[in-house]
Design a protein around this motif. Sequence first.
Motif, PDB file in Angstrom:
ATOM      1  N   CYS A 206       4.554   3.441   2.542  1.00 43.06           N
ATOM      2  CA  CYS A 206       3.652   3.635   3.681  1.00 43.06           C
ATOM      3  C   CYS A 206       3.012   5.021   3.596  1.00 43.06           C
ATOM      4  O   CYS A 206       3.644   5.991   3.169  1.00 43.06           O
ATOM      5  N   ASN A 207       1.766   5.119   4.016  1.00 43.00           N
ATOM      6  CA  ASN A 207       1.013   6.364   3.900  1.00 43.00           C
ATOM      7  C   ASN A 207       0.997   7.130   5.216  1.00 43.00           C
ATOM      8  O   ASN A 207       1.018   6.536   6.304  1.00 43.00           O
ATOM      9  N   VAL A 208       0.968   8.440   5.103  1.00 45.80           N
ATOM     10  CA  VAL A 208       0.858   9.329   6.254  1.00 45.80           C
ATOM     11  C   VAL A 208      -0.507   9.981   6.218  1.00 45.80           C
ATOM     12  O   VAL A 208      -0.873  10.639   5.234  1.00 45.80           O
ATOM     13  N   ALA A 209      -1.302   9.793   7.288  1.00 43.94           N
ATOM     14  CA  ALA A 209      -2.648  10.360   7.334  1.00 43.94           C
ATOM     15  C   ALA A 209      -2.590  11.816   7.791  1.00 43.94           C
ATOM     16  O   ALA A 209      -1.625  12.258   8.424  1.00 43.94           O
ATOM     17  N   ASP A 210      -3.630  12.568   7.452  1.00 44.54           N
ATOM     18  CA  ASP A 210      -3.722  13.946   7.923  1.00 44.54           C
ATOM     19  C   ASP A 210      -3.777  13.952   9.446  1.00 44.54           C
ATOM     20  O   ASP A 210      -4.475  13.147  10.072  1.00 44.54           O
ATOM     21  N   GLY A 211      -3.032  14.851  10.040  1.00 42.98           N
ATOM     22  CA  GLY A 211      -3.020  14.951  11.493  1.00 42.98           C
ATOM     23  C   GLY A 211      -2.280  13.827  12.185  1.00 42.98           C
ATOM     24  O   GLY A 211      -2.475  13.600  13.384  1.00 42.98           O
ATOM     25  N   ALA A 212      -1.410  13.124  11.456  1.00 42.99           N
ATOM     26  CA  ALA A 212      -0.662  12.009  12.039  1.00 42.99           C
ATOM     27  C   ALA A 212       0.269  12.500  13.133  1.00 42.99           C
ATOM     28  O   ALA A 212       0.773  13.633  13.091  1.00 42.99           O
ATOM     29  N   ASP A 213       0.489  11.654  14.138  1.00 45.23           N
ATOM     30  CA  ASP A 213       1.420  11.976  15.210  1.00 45.23           C
ATOM     31  C   ASP A 213       2.801  12.259  14.613  1.00 45.23           C
ATOM     32  O   ASP A 213       3.323  11.477  13.818  1.00 45.23           O
ATOM     33  N   THR A 214       3.377  13.410  14.979  1.00 45.70           N
ATOM     34  CA  THR A 214       4.634  13.839  14.374  1.00 45.70           C
ATOM     35  C   THR A 214       5.639  14.272  15.434  1.00 45.70           C
ATOM     36  O   THR A 214       5.286  14.979  16.388  1.00 45.70           O
ATOM     37  N   ARG A 215       6.886  13.831  15.271  1.00 47.79           N
ATOM     38  CA  ARG A 215       7.999  14.281  16.100  1.00 47.79           C
ATOM     39  C   ARG A 215       8.893  15.169  15.234  1.00 47.79           C
ATOM     40  O   ARG A 215       9.077  14.912  14.048  1.00 47.79           O
ATOM     41  N   THR A 216       9.466  16.199  15.844  1.00 45.09           N
ATOM     42  CA  THR A 216      10.419  17.061  15.142  1.00 45.09           C
ATOM     43  C   THR A 216      11.784  16.895  15.798  1.00 45.09           C
ATOM     44  O   THR A 216      11.938  17.137  16.999  1.00 45.09           O
TER      45      THR A 216
END
Length: 239
Positions: A206-216
């Motif tokens: 699966c690919n991750v787009a630039d600026g993808a929603d991210t949780r830490t």
Amino acid sequence: MSQNFDSKMLPIVLLTIALPAVLGALTGAPTDAKIDISDPNVQFALGAINDYYAKQGDNAIRTVSKVVKAQTQVVAGTLYHLTLAVSSGGQDELCEVSVWSRPWLSGDEATQVTQDPACKPLMTATKAPLMGGEHAINIHSSEVQNALDFAVKMMNAQENYMFQRKAVKVEKVTAQVVSGMNYHFYGVHLAATDCTKSDNTLLENCNVADGADTRTCSFNIWWQSWMTPEYQMTDMKCQ
């Protein structure tokens, strides 16, 4: 005597002579096998472990909690290379035993161990520091990656979100010996991918787009190789 020799017997005689050599030639490399604790060879190995300790004056009865690893090897019969998690009175051990099975024989020769079992307390077997001490660990090691994969699957299953997330960064990870191993993950960045949860695509594809929603997130993964399931996740905190 040579004049009375039946030439029809020659192939049988030659086969009898050559059979040990043929069996030796058929010996193969060990291959992984799926064997559970109810397997007769595992139970035989457990009996050998208890007998081994009894001869040393240790009569505590050990039980198998899990088959950690099993391999089979073709010899004159089958050789089972077993790594077993055993426990007795709160003491957990890993025992390595090789069981030689020759079912066409009878009595004690049909199944036997090739040498004395080799057992170590779990902490010694994992070559970890003393219990309670948190220590640095290589984030790229297979043990850490397996624990991380479990955590990501758990969080994807628990989060009410359409897309699957994958770990794109881990700021820090440490390990701590408990009854098993506790991995402490700090600052795990979980980014949304282009795969929905109904998608059967492997997460690694699966690919991750630039600026993808991210949780830490930070969390602990407790690993006990002899338990089912092997992993548990605790103390998860996300931003």
